[in-house]
Design an enzyme around this catalytic site. Structure first.
Site, short mmCIF file in Angstrom:
data_model
loop_
_atom_site.label_atom_id
_atom_site.label_comp_id
_atom_site.label_asym_id
_atom_site.label_seq_id
_atom_site.Cartn_x
_atom_site.Cartn_y
_atom_site.Cartn_z
N ARG A 196 -7.37 11.03 -6.48
CA ARG A 196 -8.50 10.12 -6.40
C ARG A 196 -9.83 10.85 -6.15
NH1 ARG A 196 -10.71 6.88 -6.50
NH2 ARG A 196 -11.11 5.82 -4.55
N ARG B 108 -3.79 6.47 0.56
CA ARG B 108 -4.37 7.71 1.06
C ARG B 108 -3.49 8.49 2.03
NH1 ARG B 108 -10.06 5.63 2.99
NH2 ARG B 108 -8.80 3.76 3.16
N ARG C 167 0.82 -1.22 0.00
CA ARG C 167 0.00 0.00 0.00
C ARG C 167 0.86 1.27 0.00
NH1 ARG C 167 -5.51 -1.07 1.54
NH2 ARG C 167 -5.95 -2.85 0.24
N TYR D 16 -14.20 -12.98 0.10
CA TYR D 16 -14.90 -11.74 -0.28
C TYR D 16 -16.18 -12.03 -1.07
CZ TYR D 16 -11.41 -8.25 1.13
OH TYR D 16 -10.60 -7.43 1.86
N ASP E 82 -6.45 -3.58 -7.68
CA ASP E 82 -7.01 -4.18 -6.48
C ASP E 82 -7.20 -5.67 -6.70
OD1 ASP E 82 -8.18 -3.15 -3.75
OD2 ASP E 82 -9.44 -4.82 -4.40
O1 1CP Z 1 0.34 0.43 -3.30
C1 1CP Z 1 -0.25 -0.66 -3.37
O2 1CP Z 1 -0.17 -1.53 -2.49
C2 1CP Z 1 -0.95 -0.99 -4.67
C3 1CP Z 1 -2.36 -1.11 -4.70
C4 1CP Z 1 -3.23 -2.08 -3.95
C5 1CP Z 1 -3.07 -3.43 -3.58
C6 1CP Z 1 -1.82 -4.27 -3.70
C7 1CP Z 1 -4.55 -1.73 -3.59
C8 1CP Z 1 -5.15 -0.39 -3.78
N1 1CP Z 1 -5.18 -2.83 -3.11
C9 1CP Z 1 -4.30 -3.89 -3.06
C10 1CP Z 1 -4.57 -5.27 -2.67
C11 1CP Z 1 -5.71 -5.56 -1.77
N2 1CP Z 1 -7.00 -5.07 -1.85
C12 1CP Z 1 -5.69 -6.50 -0.73
C13 1CP Z 1 -4.48 -7.34 -0.40
C14 1CP Z 1 -3.54 -6.62 0.48
C15 1CP Z 1 -4.03 -6.42 1.89
O3 1CP Z 1 -4.17 -7.42 2.60
O4 1CP Z 1 -4.25 -5.27 2.25
C16 1CP Z 1 -6.95 -6.54 -0.13
C17 1CP Z 1 -7.40 -7.39 1.03
C18 1CP Z 1 -7.78 -5.63 -0.84
C19 1CP Z 1 -9.20 -5.35 -0.61
C20 1CP Z 1 -9.42 -3.93 -0.31
N3 1CP Z 1 -9.36 -2.94 -1.23
C21 1CP Z 1 -9.66 -3.34 0.95
C22 1CP Z 1 -9.76 -4.08 2.29
C23 1CP Z 1 -11.16 -4.16 2.78
C24 1CP Z 1 -11.34 -5.11 3.95
O5 1CP Z 1 -11.28 -4.65 5.09
O6 1CP Z 1 -11.55 -6.31 3.73
C25 1CP Z 1 -9.79 -1.95 0.75
C26 1CP Z 1 -10.11 -0.90 1.77
C27 1CP Z 1 -9.56 -1.73 -0.64
C28 1CP Z 1 -9.53 -0.41 -1.34
C29 1CP Z 1 -8.20 0.02 -1.79
N4 1CP Z 1 -7.39 -0.71 -2.63
C30 1CP Z 1 -6.25 0.00 -2.88
C31 1CP Z 1 -6.35 1.24 -2.19
C32 1CP Z 1 -5.32 2.32 -2.20
C33 1CP Z 1 -7.57 1.25 -1.50
C34 1CP Z 1 -8.14 2.36 -0.62
C35 1CP Z 1 -9.33 3.02 -1.21
C36 1CP Z 1 -9.12 4.25 -2.03
O7 1CP Z 1 -8.02 4.68 -2.33
O8 1CP Z 1 -10.13 4.87 -2.39
#
Ligand code: 1CP
Length: 365
Positions: free
Chosen positions: A48, A39, A35, A162, A84
């Site tokens: 965004r 944000r 990540r 999910y 994602d």
């Molecule tokens: O910089 C990076 O890491 C690249 C981008 C990236 C990656 C590798 C994003 C962007 N998401 C992911 C993978 C991801 N997405 C995972 C695996 C990693 C981890 O365990 O965190 C998971 C579980 C998700 C699912 C997801 N997407 C969640 C988790 C929700 C939950 O509690 O179950 C969330 C909040 C997101 C949204 C998301 N994805 C990425 C970002 C930057 C965001 C935040 C939202 C936004 O920017 O508006």
């Protein structure tokens, strides 16, 4: 084809991350953060603002910009493509929305095994996920060889959870109900996901990804018995099939497996065809090293919350972590992603501390 698409990419100038993944010598320990595009960066929030999350994921230009943002600030040794894990359930025909303040939401999650019929049986990965491949190719050009670009996918169990839960969950009880009540349907779904993931990862390499990470973020909710039945075999199958296919094309692309909270499985993960095992912070670096017996490189595992500490304290924590893992076959990272309220300056302090301490340690060897 796999080979042709590589011809006109800029020359890679920092291959420290790739060498560490293969267990080779480096001048410093490479570092990146899960990540790292997120944000906590003002420029990320500005970019965004007002845009739908998955529409952003579908724009190669937007993904490229968000991937490059953290590299402009910090000396990271790798970039991870902005995307994602939930683009795969979308490719299988499910509706997934990002709801502000709530996270990813499936309006119609899978409830019973009959619902598997709603999923697209034969996914055309190039058509459904071609936008990710385009983002990778564009980013590989725009990164100008500064650092390698990592592609990624969610692992089958995490995606399955999910698709059944319909979003985030503490207990994952709806998904685990399937494991106890519908083992055959569970294996059917996991197999379907595995087939798509293999093709998806190979497509990312063909598009220009120089390493691959598989996120089993929901491993911790499974005990060892369920992990061995519903996660590990699929993780293994993914690495073996991707590696076999790449070998035929004469390519060696390091693969990382990150199974969060699966410390009980660290030995098995080190023998599952991956080059690197990613670790969360609940495992001690030295014992992880002992238990994996030098078979793989390790990645991780500073508690993300250590970024709330003052900078000098971060430096001390990093030094201890480096001493625990050793500097060879090691990629520094957090044990999970950067949180939105973290101070970018402290992320920078983390990166600098890894470089500084590891350079000194390597000189003394
Ligand atoms: O910089 C990076 O890491 C690249 C981008 C990236 C990656 C590798 C994003 C962007 N998401 C992911 C993978 C991801 N997405 C995972 C695996 C990693 C981890 O365990 O965190 C998971 C579980 C998700 C699912 C997801 N997407 C969640 C988790 C929700 C939950 O509690 O179950 C969330 C909040 C997101 C949204 C998301 N994805 C990425 C970002 C930057 C965001 C935040 C939202 C936004 O920017 O508006």
């Amino acid at each position: 084809s796999l080979v042709n698409s590589f011809l006109d990419f800029p020359q890679l100038r920092n291959d420290t991350f790739l060498r560490a993944a293969r267990g080779e010598e480096t001048e410093h320990v490479p570092v990146w953060c899960m990540r790292q595009a997120g944000r906590y960066l003002t420029e990320f929030r500005e970019f965004r603002a007002g845009k739908d999350f998955f529409e952003t994921c579908q724009s190669p230009e937007a993904c490229c910009e968000l991937t490059l943002q953290p590299l402009r600030r910090f000396g990271f040794d790798a970039a991870i493509i902005f995307s994602d894990i939930l683009v795969i359930p979308q490719a299988l025909g499910m509706d997934v929305q990002m709801v502000a303040g709530k996270g990813p939401t499936f309006p119609e999650p899978l409830k019973e095994p009959e619902d598997l019929q709603r999923l697209t049986a034969k996914v055309d990965v190039g058509k459904e996920l071609g936008y990710v491949f385009k983002a990778i190719t564009l980013t590989r050009h725009k990164i100008e060889g500064k650092v390698p670009l990592i592609g990624f996918s969610g692992a089958p169990w995490t995606l399955m959870s999910y698709m059944i839960e319909g979003g985030g969950s503490n207990t994952h009880s709806k998904a685990k109900r399937w494991l106890y009540r519908h083992p055959e349907a569970s294996h059917m779904l996991l197999t379907m996901l595995t087939d798509v993931i293999v093709e998806y990862l190979l497509g990312q390499v063909a598009a220009g990804a120089q390493a691959l990470q598989v996120f089993e973020s929901h491993a911790g909710i499974l005990g060892p018995v369920h992990f061995n039945e519903y996660s590990l075999p699929y993780l293994r199958d993914i690495a073996r099939r991707v590696k076999d296919e790449l070998k035929e094309a004469g390519q060696d692309v390091p693969m990382i497996v990150f199974a969060k909270d699966a410390h009980y499985a660290v030995e098995d993960l080190s023998q599952s065809h991956y080059d690197v095992v990613g670790l969360d912070w609940t495992i001690d670096p030295q014992s992880a090293r002992e238990r994996t017996g030098g078979k793989v490189s390790l990645q991780g595992n500073m508690d993300p919350c250590a970024l709330y500490a003052p900078k000098e304290r971060i430096s001390d924590i990093v030094k201890k972590m480096l001493e625990g893992f050793g500097t060879r076959g090691y990629i520094a990272n957090l044990g999970h992603g950067v949180y939105p309220d973290m101070d970018p300056e402290n992320v920078g302090a983390f990166v600098e501390a890894v470089h500084q301490h590891s350079k000194q340690m390597i000189k003394k060897i």
